[in-house]
Design a protein around this motif. Sequence first.
Motif, PDB file in Angstrom:
ATOM      1  N   LYS A  37     -15.969 -26.336  42.588  1.00  0.00           N
ATOM      2  CA  LYS A  37     -16.576 -24.670  42.433  1.00  0.00           C
ATOM      3  C   LYS A  37     -15.648 -24.580  41.026  1.00  0.00           C
ATOM      4  O   LYS A  37     -15.906 -23.529  40.453  1.00  0.00           O
ATOM      5  CB  LYS A  37     -16.007 -24.030  43.463  1.00  0.00           C
ATOM      6  CG  LYS A  37     -16.962 -24.231  44.611  1.00  0.00           C
ATOM      7  CD  LYS A  37     -16.259 -23.288  46.068  1.00  0.00           C
ATOM      8  CE  LYS A  37     -17.399 -23.708  47.155  1.00  0.00           C
ATOM      9  NZ  LYS A  37     -16.942 -23.056  48.156  1.00  0.00           N
ATOM     10  N   TRP A  38     -14.534 -25.069  40.867  1.00  0.00           N
ATOM     11  CA  TRP A  38     -13.591 -24.704  39.702  1.00  0.00           C
ATOM     12  C   TRP A  38     -14.020 -25.174  38.131  1.00  0.00           C
ATOM     13  O   TRP A  38     -13.346 -24.879  37.267  1.00  0.00           O
ATOM     14  CB  TRP A  38     -12.067 -24.852  39.973  1.00  0.00           C
ATOM     15  CG  TRP A  38     -11.911 -26.465  40.479  1.00  0.00           C
ATOM     16  CD1 TRP A  38     -11.821 -27.009  41.532  1.00  0.00           C
ATOM     17  CD2 TRP A  38     -11.689 -27.443  39.712  1.00  0.00           C
ATOM     18  NE1 TRP A  38     -11.615 -28.217  41.654  1.00  0.00           N
ATOM     19  CE2 TRP A  38     -11.936 -28.616  40.311  1.00  0.00           C
ATOM     20  CE3 TRP A  38     -12.070 -27.784  38.213  1.00  0.00           C
ATOM     21  CZ2 TRP A  38     -11.543 -29.785  39.706  1.00  0.00           C
ATOM     22  CZ3 TRP A  38     -11.782 -29.011  37.555  1.00  0.00           C
ATOM     23  CH2 TRP A  38     -11.855 -30.030  38.192  1.00  0.00           C
ATOM     24  N   VAL A  57     -20.323 -25.357  37.663  1.00  0.00           N
ATOM     25  CA  VAL A  57     -20.699 -24.190  37.897  1.00  0.00           C
ATOM     26  C   VAL A  57     -20.294 -23.095  36.855  1.00  0.00           C
ATOM     27  O   VAL A  57     -19.299 -23.085  36.250  1.00  0.00           O
ATOM     28  CB  VAL A  57     -19.735 -23.444  39.123  1.00  0.00           C
ATOM     29  CG1 VAL A  57     -20.451 -22.198  39.571  1.00  0.00           C
ATOM     30  CG2 VAL A  57     -19.931 -24.442  40.432  1.00  0.00           C
ATOM     31  N   ASP A  76     -19.252 -30.452  47.220  1.00  0.00           N
ATOM     32  CA  ASP A  76     -17.791 -29.771  46.701  1.00  0.00           C
ATOM     33  C   ASP A  76     -16.808 -30.884  47.106  1.00  0.00           C
ATOM     34  O   ASP A  76     -16.608 -31.185  48.012  1.00  0.00           O
ATOM     35  CB  ASP A  76     -17.453 -28.705  47.192  1.00  0.00           C
ATOM     36  CG  ASP A  76     -16.180 -27.947  46.534  1.00  0.00           C
ATOM     37  OD1 ASP A  76     -15.586 -28.835  45.666  1.00  0.00           O
ATOM     38  OD2 ASP A  76     -15.982 -26.836  46.797  1.00  0.00           O
TER      39      ASP A  76
END
Length: 114
Positions: A13-14, A19, A41
Motif C-alpha cells: 500500500k505504501w 498504488v 499486500d
Amino acid sequence: MVRAKAIHVVYAKWCPHCVPTTIEPMKKMASELGIPCNLYDIDSDAVKKADELVRKYGDWSEDYIIPQVFLEYEDGSFKHILTGYSEGVQYTKRAVENIVNGELFEKLKAEVSN
C-alpha cells in the motif's frame, strides 16, 4: 487459445509504483476482461501467497521488487507480465501503460469477445 482467468498483483500500500500506478490500471483491465483482480499486500496476511507467486512465476529474490503482476489462465498456467522498475515510478508507469495499450491486452480482449 486459453482464456485469462484472473490478474494477480503483488504490491504494498505504501509503494508509489504500486498504488495507484499499477493497481488502478490492473483493476480496470480485469474489469474490461470480466475477470477478478486479486491483490496480495506484502505487509498483510497475504504475504505467503505473494511470496509463493513471485517464487514460482516472478522475479524472486529474498527482497524482491514490487509490484509484480501475473496473468492466470483457465488451464491453471501463470504468466509473469510485470515487475516494477526501481529506477523510478515513471518507468513502472510506462511499463504498465505498455501492457494496457499493448498487443497482449488486445489478444485477451479478443478472446473475451469470441
